[in-house]
Write a protein that holds these residues in place. Structure first.
Motif, PDB file in Angstrom:
ATOM      1  N   ASP A  28     -69.342 -15.451 -45.999  1.00  0.00           N
ATOM      2  CA  ASP A  28     -69.671 -15.667 -44.582  1.00  0.00           C
ATOM      3  C   ASP A  28     -68.890 -14.774 -43.617  1.00  0.00           C
ATOM      4  OD1 ASP A  28     -71.532 -17.693 -45.217  1.00  0.00           O
ATOM      5  OD2 ASP A  28     -69.904 -19.153 -45.347  1.00  0.00           O
ATOM      6  N   LYS A  29     -68.317 -13.695 -44.112  1.00  0.00           N
ATOM      7  CA  LYS A  29     -67.600 -12.769 -43.241  1.00  0.00           C
ATOM      8  C   LYS A  29     -68.543 -11.684 -42.745  1.00  0.00           C
ATOM      9  CE  LYS A  29     -63.415 -14.440 -43.607  1.00  0.00           C
ATOM     10  NZ  LYS A  29     -63.623 -15.844 -43.741  1.00  0.00           N
ATOM     11  N   ARG A  30     -68.182 -11.090 -41.608  1.00  0.00           N
ATOM     12  CA  ARG A  30     -68.946  -9.994 -41.015  1.00  0.00           C
ATOM     13  C   ARG A  30     -68.028  -8.794 -40.834  1.00  0.00           C
ATOM     14  NH1 ARG A  30     -70.831 -12.873 -35.789  1.00  0.00           N
ATOM     15  NH2 ARG A  30     -68.822 -13.824 -36.118  1.00  0.00           N
ATOM     16  N   VAL A  31     -68.617  -7.653 -40.504  1.00  0.00           N
ATOM     17  CA  VAL A  31     -67.830  -6.457 -40.237  1.00  0.00           C
ATOM     18  C   VAL A  31     -66.856  -6.758 -39.103  1.00  0.00           C
ATOM     19  CG1 VAL A  31     -67.942  -4.061 -39.454  1.00  0.00           C
ATOM     20  CG2 VAL A  31     -69.646  -4.925 -41.067  1.00  0.00           C
ATOM     21  N   VAL A  32     -65.647  -6.280 -39.213  1.00  0.00           N
ATOM     22  CA  VAL A  32     -64.481  -6.475 -38.338  1.00  0.00           C
ATOM     23  C   VAL A  32     -63.800  -7.835 -38.518  1.00  0.00           C
ATOM     24  CG1 VAL A  32     -65.266  -4.805 -36.615  1.00  0.00           C
ATOM     25  CG2 VAL A  32     -65.548  -7.235 -36.154  1.00  0.00           C
ATOM     26  N   ASP A  33     -64.353  -8.743 -39.291  1.00  0.00           N
ATOM     27  CA  ASP A  33     -63.656  -9.987 -39.625  1.00  0.00           C
ATOM     28  C   ASP A  33     -62.493  -9.655 -40.551  1.00  0.00           C
ATOM     29  OD1 ASP A  33     -65.419 -11.533 -38.200  1.00  0.00           O
ATOM     30  OD2 ASP A  33     -66.488 -12.314 -39.940  1.00  0.00           O
ATOM     31  N   GLU A  34     -61.570 -10.589 -40.673  1.00  0.00           N
ATOM     32  CA  GLU A  34     -60.491 -10.452 -41.634  1.00  0.00           C
ATOM     33  C   GLU A  34     -60.668 -11.501 -42.718  1.00  0.00           C
ATOM     34  OE1 GLU A  34     -56.784 -10.741 -39.563  1.00  0.00           O
ATOM     35  OE2 GLU A  34     -56.926  -8.674 -38.858  1.00  0.00           O
ATOM     36  N   ALA A  35     -60.362 -11.111 -43.957  1.00  0.00           N
ATOM     37  CA  ALA A  35     -60.403 -12.033 -45.087  1.00  0.00           C
ATOM     38  C   ALA A  35     -58.958 -12.265 -45.521  1.00  0.00           C
ATOM     39  CB  ALA A  35     -61.217 -11.453 -46.223  1.00  0.00           C
ATOM     40  N   ILE A  36     -58.550 -13.511 -45.588  1.00  0.00           N
ATOM     41  CA  ILE A  36     -57.188 -13.846 -45.991  1.00  0.00           C
ATOM     42  C   ILE A  36     -57.239 -14.495 -47.371  1.00  0.00           C
ATOM     43  CG2 ILE A  36     -55.146 -15.217 -45.468  1.00  0.00           C
ATOM     44  CD1 ILE A  36     -55.988 -15.038 -42.506  1.00  0.00           C
ATOM     45  N   LYS A  38     -54.756 -16.064 -50.376  1.00  0.00           N
ATOM     46  CA  LYS A  38     -53.405 -16.574 -50.596  1.00  0.00           C
ATOM     47  C   LYS A  38     -53.165 -16.851 -52.079  1.00  0.00           C
ATOM     48  CE  LYS A  38     -53.150 -18.736 -46.078  1.00  0.00           C
ATOM     49  NZ  LYS A  38     -52.945 -19.965 -45.330  1.00  0.00           N
ATOM     50  N   PRO A  39     -52.814 -15.808 -52.839  1.00  0.00           N
ATOM     51  CA  PRO A  39     -52.428 -16.055 -54.230  1.00  0.00           C
ATOM     52  C   PRO A  39     -51.065 -16.753 -54.255  1.00  0.00           C
ATOM     53  CG  PRO A  39     -52.127 -13.752 -53.706  1.00  0.00           C
ATOM     54  CD  PRO A  39     -52.756 -14.397 -52.499  1.00  0.00           C
ATOM     55  N   PRO A  40     -50.644 -17.251 -55.413  1.00  0.00           N
ATOM     56  CA  PRO A  40     -49.387 -18.002 -55.474  1.00  0.00           C
ATOM     57  C   PRO A  40     -48.161 -17.240 -54.961  1.00  0.00           C
ATOM     58  CG  PRO A  40     -50.605 -18.245 -57.512  1.00  0.00           C
ATOM     59  CD  PRO A  40     -51.342 -17.244 -56.677  1.00  0.00           C
ATOM     60  N   ALA A  41     -48.110 -15.932 -55.133  1.00  0.00           N
ATOM     61  CA  ALA A  41     -46.887 -15.181 -54.819  1.00  0.00           C
ATOM     62  C   ALA A  41     -46.806 -14.683 -53.376  1.00  0.00           C
ATOM     63  CB  ALA A  41     -46.763 -13.994 -55.763  1.00  0.00           C
ATOM     64  N   ALA A  42     -47.932 -14.500 -52.695  1.00  0.00           N
ATOM     65  CA  ALA A  42     -47.891 -13.883 -51.367  1.00  0.00           C
ATOM     66  C   ALA A  42     -49.192 -14.169 -50.621  1.00  0.00           C
ATOM     67  CB  ALA A  42     -47.696 -12.385 -51.503  1.00  0.00           C
ATOM     68  N   GLU A  43     -49.331 -13.552 -49.443  1.00  0.00           N
ATOM     69  CA  GLU A  43     -50.573 -13.660 -48.674  1.00  0.00           C
ATOM     70  C   GLU A  43     -51.031 -12.241 -48.332  1.00  0.00           C
ATOM     71  OE1 GLU A  43     -51.098 -16.543 -45.382  1.00  0.00           O
ATOM     72  OE2 GLU A  43     -51.346 -14.759 -44.156  1.00  0.00           O
ATOM     73  N   PHE A  44     -52.307 -11.968 -48.527  1.00  0.00           N
ATOM     74  CA  PHE A  44     -52.871 -10.658 -48.244  1.00  0.00           C
ATOM     75  C   PHE A  44     -53.983 -10.791 -47.212  1.00  0.00           C
ATOM     76  CE2 PHE A  44     -51.275 -10.565 -52.555  1.00  0.00           C
ATOM     77  CZ  PHE A  44     -50.505  -9.415 -52.557  1.00  0.00           C
ATOM     78  N   VAL A  45     -54.078  -9.819 -46.301  1.00  0.00           N
ATOM     79  CA  VAL A  45     -55.119  -9.807 -45.278  1.00  0.00           C
ATOM     80  C   VAL A  45     -55.867  -8.484 -45.382  1.00  0.00           C
ATOM     81  CG1 VAL A  45     -55.623  -9.890 -42.817  1.00  0.00           C
ATOM     82  CG2 VAL A  45     -53.752 -11.254 -43.743  1.00  0.00           C
ATOM     83  N   TRP A  46     -57.199  -8.548 -45.475  1.00  0.00           N
ATOM     84  CA  TRP A  46     -58.042  -7.362 -45.516  1.00  0.00           C
ATOM     85  C   TRP A  46     -58.965  -7.362 -44.308  1.00  0.00           C
ATOM     86  CZ3 TRP A  46     -56.641  -9.754 -50.030  1.00  0.00           C
ATOM     87  CH2 TRP A  46     -56.118  -8.951 -51.036  1.00  0.00           C
ATOM     88  N   LYS A  47     -59.150  -6.205 -43.684  1.00  0.00           N
ATOM     89  CA  LYS A  47     -60.111  -6.055 -42.593  1.00  0.00           C
ATOM     90  C   LYS A  47     -61.419  -5.554 -43.204  1.00  0.00           C
ATOM     91  CE  LYS A  47     -59.374  -5.692 -38.491  1.00  0.00           C
ATOM     92  NZ  LYS A  47     -59.430  -5.907 -37.113  1.00  0.00           N
ATOM     93  N   ILE A  48     -62.521  -6.190 -42.867  1.00  0.00           N
ATOM     94  CA  ILE A  48     -63.832  -5.837 -43.417  1.00  0.00           C
ATOM     95  C   ILE A  48     -64.402  -4.693 -42.582  1.00  0.00           C
ATOM     96  CG2 ILE A  48     -66.149  -6.685 -43.907  1.00  0.00           C
ATOM     97  CD1 ILE A  48     -64.731  -9.492 -44.167  1.00  0.00           C
ATOM     98  N   ARG A  49     -64.648  -3.555 -43.235  1.00  0.00           N
ATOM     99  CA  ARG A  49     -65.131  -2.365 -42.536  1.00  0.00           C
ATOM    100  C   ARG A  49     -66.613  -2.100 -42.753  1.00  0.00           C
ATOM    101  NH1 ARG A  49     -60.800   2.167 -43.885  1.00  0.00           N
ATOM    102  NH2 ARG A  49     -62.641   2.811 -45.001  1.00  0.00           N
ATOM    103  N   GLY A  50     -67.218  -2.763 -43.715  1.00  0.00           N
ATOM    104  CA  GLY A  50     -68.642  -2.567 -43.959  1.00  0.00           C
ATOM    105  C   GLY A  50     -69.145  -3.563 -44.976  1.00  0.00           C
TER     106      GLY A  50
END
Length: 55
Positions: A28-36, A38-50
């Motif tokens: 349910d994400k769109r372009v320019v949304d961020e996907a977060i 959370k694996p057990p060791a850390a948190e990662f954030v990706w910006k959706i570009r396409g």
């Protein structure tokens, strides 16, 4: 990156399994949304570009 079922995953390092935390975060994400993710060791954030849909 491409979200696929298990059969397509084998031998394709740029593909991710549809049941993975990353694929679930992208739902349910769109372009320019961020996907977060959370694996057990850390948190990662990706910006959706396409977004592309294969047939």
């Amino acid at each position: 990156m491409r979200i696929v079922e298990y059969e397509e995953l084998i031998g394709n390092p740029d593909y991710i399994l549809m049941d993975s935390p990353m694929a679930k975060a992208l739902l349910d994400k769109r372009v320019v949304d961020e996907a977060i993710v959370k694996p057990p060791a850390a948190e990662f954030v990706w910006k959706i570009r396409g977004i592309e849909y294969g047939r």
